[in-house]
Design a protein around this motif. Structure first.
Motif, PDB file in Angstrom:
ATOM      1  N   ASN A 155      69.218  48.841  65.238  1.00  0.00           N
ATOM      2  CA  ASN A 155      68.576  48.907  66.553  1.00  0.00           C
ATOM      3  C   ASN A 155      67.332  49.793  66.514  1.00  0.00           C
ATOM      4  N   GLN A 156      67.414  50.902  65.797  1.00  0.00           N
ATOM      5  CA  GLN A 156      66.249  51.768  65.667  1.00  0.00           C
ATOM      6  C   GLN A 156      65.121  51.065  64.911  1.00  0.00           C
ATOM      7  N   LEU A 157      65.488  50.337  63.857  1.00  0.00           N
ATOM      8  CA  LEU A 157      64.476  49.609  63.086  1.00  0.00           C
ATOM      9  C   LEU A 157      63.843  48.500  63.919  1.00  0.00           C
ATOM     10  N   SER A 158      64.651  47.844  64.746  1.00  0.00           N
ATOM     11  CA  SER A 158      64.105  46.820  65.642  1.00  0.00           C
ATOM     12  C   SER A 158      63.108  47.435  66.612  1.00  0.00           C
ATOM     13  N   MET A 159      63.415  48.621  67.085  1.00  0.00           N
ATOM     14  CA  MET A 159      62.504  49.326  67.976  1.00  0.00           C
ATOM     15  C   MET A 159      61.197  49.643  67.252  1.00  0.00           C
ATOM     16  N   ARG A 160      61.296  50.060  65.993  1.00  0.00           N
ATOM     17  CA  ARG A 160      60.098  50.358  65.209  1.00  0.00           C
ATOM     18  C   ARG A 160      59.245  49.101  65.013  1.00  0.00           C
ATOM     19  N   ARG A 161      59.894  47.974  64.781  1.00  0.00           N
ATOM     20  CA  ARG A 161      59.139  46.727  64.599  1.00  0.00           C
ATOM     21  C   ARG A 161      58.376  46.364  65.863  1.00  0.00           C
ATOM     22  N   ASN A 162      59.021  46.501  67.007  1.00  0.00           N
ATOM     23  CA  ASN A 162      58.341  46.179  68.265  1.00  0.00           C
ATOM     24  C   ASN A 162      57.195  47.148  68.542  1.00  0.00           C
ATOM     25  N   LEU A 163      57.415  48.423  68.221  1.00  0.00           N
ATOM     26  CA  LEU A 163      56.350  49.407  68.395  1.00  0.00           C
ATOM     27  C   LEU A 163      55.160  49.082  67.492  1.00  0.00           C
ATOM     28  N   SER A 164      55.454  48.753  66.235  1.00  0.00           N
ATOM     29  CA  SER A 164      54.386  48.410  65.293  1.00  0.00           C
ATOM     30  C   SER A 164      53.605  47.190  65.754  1.00  0.00           C
ATOM     31  N   SER A 165      54.333  46.195  66.234  1.00  0.00           N
ATOM     32  CA  SER A 165      53.678  44.973  66.706  1.00  0.00           C
ATOM     33  C   SER A 165      52.760  45.268  67.887  1.00  0.00           C
ATOM     34  N   LEU A 166      53.249  46.092  68.821  1.00  0.00           N
ATOM     35  CA  LEU A 166      52.436  46.413  69.990  1.00  0.00           C
ATOM     36  C   LEU A 166      51.208  47.235  69.600  1.00  0.00           C
ATOM     37  N   ILE A 167      51.389  48.179  68.689  1.00  0.00           N
ATOM     38  CA  ILE A 167      50.251  48.986  68.234  1.00  0.00           C
ATOM     39  C   ILE A 167      49.166  48.097  67.645  1.00  0.00           C
ATOM     40  N   ALA A 279      55.523  50.233  51.216  1.00  0.00           N
ATOM     41  CA  ALA A 279      56.093  49.086  51.928  1.00  0.00           C
ATOM     42  C   ALA A 279      57.613  49.059  51.807  1.00  0.00           C
ATOM     43  N   PHE A 280      58.145  49.238  50.601  1.00  0.00           N
ATOM     44  CA  PHE A 280      59.598  49.186  50.403  1.00  0.00           C
ATOM     45  C   PHE A 280      60.297  50.387  51.027  1.00  0.00           C
ATOM     46  N   ALA A 281      59.562  51.477  51.208  1.00  0.00           N
ATOM     47  CA  ALA A 281      60.172  52.672  51.798  1.00  0.00           C
ATOM     48  C   ALA A 281      60.115  52.670  53.320  1.00  0.00           C
ATOM     49  N   ASN A 282      59.091  52.002  53.891  1.00  0.00           N
ATOM     50  CA  ASN A 282      58.829  52.162  55.328  1.00  0.00           C
ATOM     51  C   ASN A 282      58.988  50.910  56.162  1.00  0.00           C
ATOM     52  N   ARG A 283      58.882  49.730  55.550  1.00  0.00           N
ATOM     53  CA  ARG A 283      58.890  48.524  56.384  1.00  0.00           C
ATOM     54  C   ARG A 283      60.241  48.318  57.073  1.00  0.00           C
ATOM     55  N   PRO A 284      60.246  48.204  58.407  1.00  0.00           N
ATOM     56  CA  PRO A 284      61.512  48.022  59.123  1.00  0.00           C
ATOM     57  C   PRO A 284      62.260  46.759  58.716  1.00  0.00           C
ATOM     58  N   ASP A 285      61.528  45.647  58.511  1.00  0.00           N
ATOM     59  CA  ASP A 285      62.217  44.403  58.189  1.00  0.00           C
ATOM     60  C   ASP A 285      62.892  44.482  56.818  1.00  0.00           C
ATOM     61  N   VAL A 458      52.574  47.801  55.186  1.00  0.00           N
ATOM     62  CA  VAL A 458      53.287  48.832  54.418  1.00  0.00           C
ATOM     63  C   VAL A 458      54.100  49.755  55.329  1.00  0.00           C
ATOM     64  N   GLY A 459      54.094  49.477  56.642  1.00  0.00           N
ATOM     65  CA  GLY A 459      54.959  50.203  57.568  1.00  0.00           C
ATOM     66  C   GLY A 459      54.565  51.628  57.850  1.00  0.00           C
ATOM     67  N   GLN A 460      53.266  51.937  57.797  1.00  0.00           N
ATOM     68  CA  GLN A 460      52.859  53.319  58.060  1.00  0.00           C
ATOM     69  C   GLN A 460      52.017  53.459  59.329  1.00  0.00           C
ATOM     70  N   ASP A 461      51.962  52.401  60.162  1.00  0.00           N
ATOM     71  CA  ASP A 461      51.149  52.480  61.372  1.00  0.00           C
ATOM     72  C   ASP A 461      51.726  53.455  62.389  1.00  0.00           C
ATOM     73  N   ILE A 462      53.060  53.512  62.485  1.00  0.00           N
ATOM     74  CA  ILE A 462      53.677  54.430  63.448  1.00  0.00           C
ATOM     75  C   ILE A 462      53.371  55.874  63.069  1.00  0.00           C
ATOM     76  N   THR A 463      53.455  56.172  61.777  1.00  0.00           N
ATOM     77  CA  THR A 463      53.128  57.516  61.309  1.00  0.00           C
ATOM     78  C   THR A 463      51.645  57.816  61.495  1.00  0.00           C
ATOM     79  N   LYS A 464      50.799  56.857  61.180  1.00  0.00           N
ATOM     80  CA  LYS A 464      49.354  57.063  61.280  1.00  0.00           C
ATOM     81  C   LYS A 464      48.935  57.369  62.704  1.00  0.00           C
ATOM     82  N   TRP A 465      49.528  56.677  63.670  1.00  0.00           N
ATOM     83  CA  TRP A 465      49.138  56.874  65.066  1.00  0.00           C
ATOM     84  C   TRP A 465      50.049  57.863  65.789  1.00  0.00           C
ATOM     85  N   GLN A 466      50.893  58.561  65.018  1.00  0.00           N
ATOM     86  CA  GLN A 466      51.704  59.669  65.535  1.00  0.00           C
ATOM     87  C   GLN A 466      52.537  59.272  66.755  1.00  0.00           C
ATOM     88  N   VAL A 467      53.200  58.141  66.642  1.00  0.00           N
ATOM     89  CA  VAL A 467      54.044  57.666  67.737  1.00  0.00           C
ATOM     90  C   VAL A 467      55.354  58.451  67.736  1.00  0.00           C
TER      91      VAL A 467
END
Length: 487
Positions: A155-167, A279-285, A458-467
């Motif tokens: 569920n947390q990873l799904s939330m991260r995917r939606n956040l990344s998509s919206l960003i 990518a292998f460390a951070n990608r939610p999918d 590579v799944g680092q957009d959330i970290t980059k934009w400090q969400v």
């Protein structure tokens, strides 16, 4: 979030009074994350998810119960006979992490009847059941809890995917609007030049200094620039509305937008090995696929466990005594003890075999999906790296072309002043410069967008934009009390 909601509201209340919205890209992302209805609903779902996890965590906590009953009886045998029976009961049960189940019960009955002394009957019961084959062991007993905890991570990873998509959507929409805005300014300047040129040529024609064909050329260019301006203006308004709708600020569609974006570009230094590691460390999918594989393994284990023989050890102790209080009991050795071994052997149980086969198939499918995802990630990241490097070269070439176009126009202006070239040729070079300016701007936006796509890959957009993810991770039922429906 980098900005508090209060500061953002203050910013907009100040700017809205002048019908101007001043937005940086980080502010736009924060507003979208705060206002997006899909995210709001998912935050609410996270609260329900937390309740499900809490319920699963309580599986091995002591469960208490208490009860009371009062019964009035009236019977007739030559005369009316009334009685009252009051019952109090309490108990507790506990399941350990090895499958054992223990329960304790205490009961007190008080019997009152006419012309009789009160009678008491109390009982104590203690039982314990331990599976020895099916359901035995920590892995089997805690399977539901393990699944619940893994589901919470999903569920947390799904939330991260939606956040990344919206960003990503906000960034692309912001830059698309910026491109439309800057393009409109370029075309607006070109139209101003065409208007001035047409006006001057009218005056020159009236003075007899130029021919009518020269005026027609300038009027043709003026009409063409007006058409380009109208199209650019429509594109800007369309892009602005899409952007404001994404931020749920479409009520301010008539307001003037001032975008503050950093369009600085630097040469990419991309290491494929490091990018794949990210990518292998951070990608939610990818993390979700790994958890799906672990859950498939657990499902197979449970299916095999359910197909096993059942052998349970049951022990119990019960004592029934008379007396008003439990301390009046005599020794525990006067109670009833029971010890039993129960064996159940499934014979020709096709349903259990079917569950095992299906679980095995699901495990193979999950493993295949993980491998395929790994392969796709490797290909996508490598391809994105090539796109970025190629886009950088295109950006350099478009910048070089813009520089030469400016020099060419300056040279042509000198020729016109010296009478060595025509106004028609000058207009052609001016239009070429406008096209080069827009191409350079498009190349820069495209390059930055490819970098944004790489951040997402590579799944680092959330970290980059400090969400801030604490709202999702710390969701709890208390938030329901303060919740307000979105306008």
């Amino acid at each position: 979030m980098r900005f508090s909601l209060y500061s953002l509201v203050l910013l907009f209340s100040t700017s809205l009074s002048a019908q101007t919205l001043k937005l940086s890209l980080p502010q736009a992302i924060d507003l979208a994350l705060e206002n997006n209805i899909t995210l709001k609903n998912q935050y609410l779902s996270r609260i329900a998810n937390k309740l499900d996890l809490q319920l699963a965590e309580d599986e091995f906590a002591v469960q208490y119960n208490a009860g009371a009953q009062s019964r009035y009886n009236s019977s007739y045998n030559e005369q009316r006979y009334d009685s009252v029976q009051n019952t109090l009961s309490t108990g507790a049960s506990w399941r350990n992490q090895y499958g054992g189940q223990m329960s304790l019960s205490l009961n007190q009955n008080k019997y009152q009847a006419e012309q009789q002394a009160d009678q008491y009957q109390n009982s104590i019961g203690l039982s314990y059941s331990q599976p020895l084959l099916k359901g035995a062991g920590k892995k089997a007993a805690t399977a539901n809890l393990t699944q619940a905890r893994q589901q919470e991570v999903l569920n947390q990873l799904s939330m991260r995917r939606n956040l990344s998509s919206l960003i990503s959507r906000v960034i692309f929409s912001y830059r698309n609007l910026l491109l439309a805005q800057q393009s409109l300014k370029i075309v607006e300047l070109s139209l101003a030049r065409a208007n001035e040129k047409a006006s001057n040529n009218r005056a020159l024609l009236a003075a007899g200094r130029i021919s009518n064909s020269v005026l027609v050329e300038s009027l043709t260019d003026q009409a063409n620039q007006k058409l380009s301006f109208q199209r650019s203006q429509y594109q800007y308004e369309r892009s602005k509305l899409d952007f404001l709708q994404l931020l749920r600020l479409d009520k301010q569609a008539d307001a003037r937008l001032e975008l503050d974006a950093d369009l600085t570009t630097v040469e990419p230094e991309l290491n494929l090995v490091e990018l794949l590691h990210l990518a292998f460390a951070n990608r939610p999918d990818y993390q979700q696929a790994k958890i799906d594989l672990e859950l498939a393994k657990l499902d197979l284990y449970q299916a095999k466990d359910q197909a096993d023989w059942r052998l349970d050890l049951d022990m119990s102790y019960n004592k029934l005594v008379s007396g008003e209080r439990f301390e009046h009991y005599s020794g525990l050795d006067q109670g009833d003890y029971q010890v039993a071994l129960k064996l159940e052997i499934p014979i020709d149980d096709m349903s259990s075999d079917n569950r095992v086969y299906k679980a095995q198939i699901s495990l193979y499918q999950s493993a295949n999906q993980l491998k395929e995802l790994e392969r796709n990630i490797e290909l996508d990241v490598a391809e994105q790296k090539k796109k970025i490097e190629m886009s950088w070269q295109e950006l350099l070439l478009s910048e070089q072309y813009l520089t030469y176009t400016q020099l060419q126009l300056e040279t042509e202006q000198e020729k016109v002043q010296s009478g060595l070239s025509s106004n028609f040729q000058l207009v052609s070079y001016q239009n070429q410069l406008v096209s080069a300016q827009r191409d350079y701007l498009s190349a820069k936006i495209n390059y930055l967008n490819l970098l944004t796509e790489l951040d997402n890959l590579v799944g680092q957009d959330i970290t980059k934009w400090q969400v801030d993810l604490s709202r999702s991770q710390n969701a709890n039922i208390k938030q329901i009390r303060d919740y307000k429906i979105a306008d």
